[in-house]
Design a protein around this motif. Structure first.
Motif, PDB file in Angstrom:
ATOM      1  N   PRO A  42       7.747  -4.884 -26.790  1.00 33.24           N
ATOM      2  CA  PRO A  42       9.524  -5.398 -27.693  1.00 33.24           C
ATOM      3  C   PRO A  42       9.368  -6.366 -28.598  1.00 33.24           C
ATOM      4  CG  PRO A  42       9.266  -5.361 -25.602  1.00 33.24           C
ATOM      5  CD  PRO A  42       8.221  -4.363 -25.877  1.00 33.24           C
ATOM      6  N   LEU A  43      10.853  -6.623 -28.817  1.00 26.12           N
ATOM      7  CA  LEU A  43      10.290  -7.972 -29.471  1.00 26.12           C
ATOM      8  C   LEU A  43      11.616  -8.728 -29.340  1.00 26.12           C
ATOM      9  CD1 LEU A  43       8.993  -7.107 -33.180  1.00 26.12           C
ATOM     10  CD2 LEU A  43       7.641  -8.612 -31.770  1.00 26.12           C
ATOM     11  N   HIS A  44      11.135  -9.798 -29.293  1.00 30.03           N
ATOM     12  CA  HIS A  44      12.745 -10.940 -29.378  1.00 30.03           C
ATOM     13  C   HIS A  44      12.347 -12.470 -29.139  1.00 30.03           C
ATOM     14  CE1 HIS A  44      10.738 -12.325 -25.295  1.00 30.03           C
ATOM     15  NE2 HIS A  44      10.025 -10.486 -25.073  1.00 30.03           N
ATOM     16  N   TRP A  45      13.318 -13.201 -29.188  1.00 27.46           N
ATOM     17  CA  TRP A  45      13.207 -14.526 -29.160  1.00 27.46           C
ATOM     18  C   TRP A  45      12.320 -14.906 -27.920  1.00 27.46           C
ATOM     19  CZ3 TRP A  45      17.270 -17.263 -31.977  1.00 27.46           C
ATOM     20  CH2 TRP A  45      17.840 -17.274 -33.441  1.00 27.46           C
ATOM     21  N   LEU A  46      11.634 -16.114 -28.363  1.00 26.03           N
ATOM     22  CA  LEU A  46      11.220 -16.139 -26.891  1.00 26.03           C
ATOM     23  C   LEU A  46      11.579 -18.078 -26.227  1.00 26.03           C
ATOM     24  CD1 LEU A  46       7.568 -17.186 -28.047  1.00 26.03           C
ATOM     25  CD2 LEU A  46       8.855 -15.099 -27.008  1.00 26.03           C
ATOM     26  N   VAL A  47      12.540 -18.926 -27.100  1.00 25.65           N
ATOM     27  CA  VAL A  47      12.914 -20.020 -26.610  1.00 25.65           C
ATOM     28  C   VAL A  47      11.823 -20.847 -25.906  1.00 25.65           C
ATOM     29  CG1 VAL A  47      15.308 -21.120 -25.928  1.00 25.65           C
ATOM     30  CG2 VAL A  47      15.476 -18.766 -26.358  1.00 25.65           C
ATOM     31  N   ALA A  48      11.028 -20.842 -25.663  1.00 28.07           N
ATOM     32  CA  ALA A  48       9.588 -21.340 -24.555  1.00 28.07           C
ATOM     33  C   ALA A  48       9.759 -22.473 -26.078  1.00 28.07           C
ATOM     34  CB  ALA A  48       8.638 -20.803 -24.591  1.00 28.07           C
ATOM     35  N   PRO A  49       9.531 -22.615 -27.285  1.00 27.04           N
ATOM     36  CA  PRO A  49       9.036 -24.350 -28.036  1.00 27.04           C
ATOM     37  C   PRO A  49      10.037 -24.485 -28.152  1.00 27.04           C
ATOM     38  CG  PRO A  49       8.728 -21.620 -29.222  1.00 27.04           C
ATOM     39  CD  PRO A  49       9.247 -21.401 -28.365  1.00 27.04           C
ATOM     40  N   LEU A  50      11.823 -24.281 -27.855  1.00 22.20           N
ATOM     41  CA  LEU A  50      13.058 -24.871 -27.505  1.00 22.20           C
ATOM     42  C   LEU A  50      12.592 -25.276 -26.195  1.00 22.20           C
ATOM     43  CD1 LEU A  50      15.655 -25.826 -28.728  1.00 22.20           C
ATOM     44  CD2 LEU A  50      16.779 -24.051 -27.875  1.00 22.20           C
ATOM     45  N   ALA A  51      12.986 -24.933 -25.661  1.00 23.37           N
ATOM     46  CA  ALA A  51      13.126 -25.258 -23.964  1.00 23.37           C
ATOM     47  C   ALA A  51      11.475 -26.473 -23.663  1.00 23.37           C
ATOM     48  CB  ALA A  51      12.396 -24.151 -23.038  1.00 23.37           C
ATOM     49  N   LEU A  52      10.247 -26.453 -24.083  1.00 21.43           N
ATOM     50  CA  LEU A  52       9.581 -27.704 -24.788  1.00 21.43           C
ATOM     51  C   LEU A  52       9.910 -29.222 -25.060  1.00 21.43           C
ATOM     52  CD1 LEU A  52       6.577 -28.682 -24.844  1.00 21.43           C
ATOM     53  CD2 LEU A  52       6.448 -28.230 -27.049  1.00 21.43           C
ATOM     54  N   TYR A  53      10.657 -28.985 -26.534  1.00 20.35           N
ATOM     55  CA  TYR A  53      10.889 -30.224 -27.374  1.00 20.35           C
ATOM     56  C   TYR A  53      12.174 -30.840 -26.068  1.00 20.35           C
ATOM     57  CZ  TYR A  53       8.377 -27.696 -31.110  1.00 20.35           C
ATOM     58  OH  TYR A  53       7.458 -27.632 -31.380  1.00 20.35           O
ATOM     59  N   VAL A  54      13.412 -29.870 -25.498  1.00 24.40           N
ATOM     60  CA  VAL A  54      13.786 -30.579 -24.865  1.00 24.40           C
ATOM     61  C   VAL A  54      13.657 -31.262 -23.233  1.00 24.40           C
ATOM     62  CG1 VAL A  54      16.884 -29.802 -23.111  1.00 24.40           C
ATOM     63  CG2 VAL A  54      15.944 -29.213 -25.977  1.00 24.40           C
ATOM     64  N   LEU A  55      12.828 -30.538 -23.001  1.00 28.47           N
ATOM     65  CA  LEU A  55      12.195 -30.717 -21.065  1.00 28.47           C
ATOM     66  C   LEU A  55      10.651 -31.068 -21.182  1.00 28.47           C
ATOM     67  CD1 LEU A  55      13.867 -27.114 -20.084  1.00 28.47           C
ATOM     68  CD2 LEU A  55      14.891 -29.190 -19.537  1.00 28.47           C
TER      69      LEU A  55
END
Length: 192
Positions: free
Chosen positions: A37-50
């Motif tokens: 399955p493919l989906h958005w990860l959002v993990a890089p955004l979490a890195l920049y914010v948190l």
């Protein structure tokens, strides 16, 4: 984050919001025939914010959310955390640290080279690792359509993350753990 600046503290509200965002993104997935399955990860955004440590915690929360909704089976949650969360965070964090060491401290270097390109590479790395493990475990080889879809998905996530981080850098730079106002927004000629 610049070594000279004191580390910022991540807000518990931001941690919770990012964990829910990760969980929601992981529940919205598509599957092409013969591939994972493919989906958005959002993990890089979490890195920049948190920052890297709290982003890793947010990934655990998001994976728990996705598992509780039945999207990610509980047995697959460790692999999802590693491949869809921690690996992209590590790639984006390593890229950001390399950019901070090698390129000038300029706002556009941070936004375009570190954030946009870092998110693109992180998403591609997570997808490629997941695809390789899927092919090794199932014996099936996803076709070219899967790789093209991954490229489109990674580009969309990189653009969206870049836009969100740009907005935060302009209006709420204190919300970004990896953004140093003194480094990126000080007037030219001042010591950094």
């Amino acid at each position: 984050m610049n070594a000279r600046s004191a580390p910022k503290t991540a807000s518990p509200h931001a941690l919770g919001a990012v964990a829910v965002l990760i969980g929601l993104a992981w529940t919205l997935r598509t599957t092409l025939v013969g591939g994972p399955p493919l989906h958005w990860l959002v993990a890089p955004l979490a890195l920049y914010v948190l920052g890297p440590r709290w982003a890793a915690v947010a990934v655990l929360g998001g994976a728990g959310f996705a598992a509780a909704t039945g999207t990610v089976p509980w047995a697959e949650m460790p692999a999802a955390v590693l491949l869809d969360g921690w690996l992209p965070i590590a790639v984006a964090w390593g890229w950001l640290r390399l950019i901070e060491r090698r390129l000038p401290p300029h706002l556009f270097v941070y936004l375009f080279v570190a954030v946009f390109a870092g998110t693109l590479m992180a998403t591609l790395a997570g997808g490629a690792a997941e695809r390789l493990l899927f092919a090794a475990g199932s014996g099936r080889n996803p076709g070219a359509d899967w790789w093209i879809t991954l490229l489109i998905l990674a580009d969309g996530e990189a653009v969206t993350t870049g836009v969100l981080v740009t907005g935060l850098a302009v209006y709420r730079p204190e919300w970004l753990q990896t953004f140093d106002v003194d480094r990126y927004l000080s007037p030219p000629g001042t010591p950094r």
